[in-house]
Scaffold this motif. Structure first.
Motif, PDB file in Angstrom:
ATOM      1  N   THR A 213      34.914  -4.431 -37.413  1.00 49.63           N
ATOM      2  CA  THR A 213      35.949  -5.453 -37.239  1.00 49.63           C
ATOM      3  C   THR A 213      35.531  -6.448 -36.151  1.00 49.63           C
ATOM      4  O   THR A 213      35.716  -7.663 -36.301  1.00 49.63           O
ATOM      5  CB  THR A 213      37.297  -4.807 -36.863  1.00 49.63           C
ATOM      6  N   PHE A 214      34.959  -5.933 -35.077  1.00 57.45           N
ATOM      7  CA  PHE A 214      34.433  -6.808 -34.020  1.00 57.45           C
ATOM      8  C   PHE A 214      33.352  -7.735 -34.585  1.00 57.45           C
ATOM      9  O   PHE A 214      33.303  -8.926 -34.254  1.00 57.45           O
ATOM     10  CB  PHE A 214      33.847  -5.976 -32.878  1.00 57.45           C
ATOM     11  N   LEU A 217      35.037 -10.548 -36.564  1.00 58.39           N
ATOM     12  CA  LEU A 217      35.709 -11.519 -35.681  1.00 58.39           C
ATOM     13  C   LEU A 217      34.703 -12.354 -34.905  1.00 58.39           C
ATOM     14  O   LEU A 217      34.897 -13.564 -34.710  1.00 58.39           O
ATOM     15  CB  LEU A 217      36.644 -10.786 -34.717  1.00 58.39           C
ATOM     16  N   ILE A 220      33.256 -15.034 -37.052  1.00 64.28           N
ATOM     17  CA  ILE A 220      34.216 -16.147 -37.131  1.00 64.28           C
ATOM     18  C   ILE A 220      34.102 -17.027 -35.892  1.00 64.28           C
ATOM     19  O   ILE A 220      34.094 -18.265 -35.984  1.00 64.28           O
ATOM     20  CB  ILE A 220      35.654 -15.607 -37.280  1.00 64.28           C
ATOM     21  N   ALA A 221      33.983 -16.385 -34.722  1.00 67.03           N
ATOM     22  CA  ALA A 221      33.877 -17.138 -33.465  1.00 67.03           C
ATOM     23  C   ALA A 221      32.614 -17.992 -33.441  1.00 67.03           C
ATOM     24  O   ALA A 221      32.630 -19.131 -32.958  1.00 67.03           O
ATOM     25  CB  ALA A 221      33.882 -16.164 -32.279  1.00 67.03           C
TER      26      ALA A 221
END
Length: 283
Positions: A213-214, A217, A220-221
């Motif tokens: 999950t990290f 994310l 995405i960043a």
């Protein structure tokens, strides 16, 4: 000679280079905002091959006694004495030379940072002897590929490759946890450290989901920070789906670990690299 080369390739599992190399190219593409020069691509590739060869060959050398008594690994090259330790050491020295020459050819910062990279390449092999954080240390070591490629192109360190490198770190750590579940019983009895040994296989899988999950994310960043377009976003979404499938497969059946480890993760790295490259070319 041909047989020796084949044995060396088998020793270092050369086909697994497909995990880290696309992320190295991805870092280079982001740094160049498109396709880097042929010279940069050439030396980045050689640096990656050298670094990974050092790490894998040294790992096999350090672990050969453990591999010899583990039913899953007892048929590997060194336990079966198909190559001598001297031959493996010579291969490591040659790979180190290749890495250093490539770093020198790229730029001064890449060369100055190469001792740190080399230390981590050797250090990782010992971590499972004393810490269950070994998966994160492996992830951090492989994450250097994307950061190093950015440095190779720009000659400096910036936030985007650090975000990308952290995403890679959690991705590698996650799938390494899944892979290590295969050795849960052996590692427990032999006194080796891993997250499955520390928390048990089921909790280890939940930790993998958190790590991945990290990764999702952070990717995405990276896209947000670099103002990448919808094509990159599609690639990230596909990565998320693949990582979900990986965890779901293994949760239902541990026999799927090998399939999930190689097949799915190789698609993850190639997919995000291709979509990143197309995004820049489209723009």
């Amino acid at each position: 000679m041909v047989l020796k080369i084949k044995l060396i390739m088998k020793l270092v599992k050369f086909e697994h280079t497909i995990f880290a190399l696309p992320f190295a190219y991805m870092g280079a593409v982001m740094a160049a905002q498109g396709i880097p020069t042929a010279e940069k691509i050439f030396w980045i590739t050689l640096a990656m091959v050298g670094a990974r060869s050092v790490a894998m060959a040294w790992n096999r050398l350090v672990d050969w006694k453990v591999d010899a008594v583990n039913p899953r690994t007892e048929d590997r090259i060194l336990p079966q004495k198909m190559l001598s330790k001297g031959e493996v050491i010579l291969f490591i020295i040659g790979s180190l030379f290749l890495l250093l020459v490539a770093a020198w050819q790229l730029n001064s910062l890449a060369f100055r940072l190469s001792p740190l990279a080399i230390f981590l390449l050797f250090f990782y092999s010992y971590t499972k002897q004393f810490t269950w954080l070994c998966h994160l240390i492996l992830g951090f070591t492989i994450a250097m590929a994307s950061v190093g490629s950015w440095i190779a192109v720009t000659g400096k360190i910036s936030l985007p490759p650090l975000l990308l490198g952290t995403a890679v770190m959690f991705w590698v750590s996650g799938f390494d946890i899944i892979y290590s579940i295969q050795d849960y019983e052996f590692d427990s009895n032999y006194g080796l450290y891993s997250i499955p040994v520390k928390f048990g296989p089921q909790k280890a899988l939940r930790i993998t989901v958190i790590f991945h999950t990290f990764t999702f994310l952070l990717l995405i960043a990276v896209g947000y920070y670099l103002d990448l377009d919808w094509l990159y976003a599609m690639g990230v979404i596909i990565v998320g789906i693949l990582l979900y499938i990986e965890s779901s497969l293994v949760k239902r059946d541990f026999e799927k670990i090998k399939f999930a480890f190689f097949n799915i993760n190789s698609v993850v790295s190639i997919n995000i690299f291709i979509f990143t490259l197309i995004d820049y070319l489209w723009a």
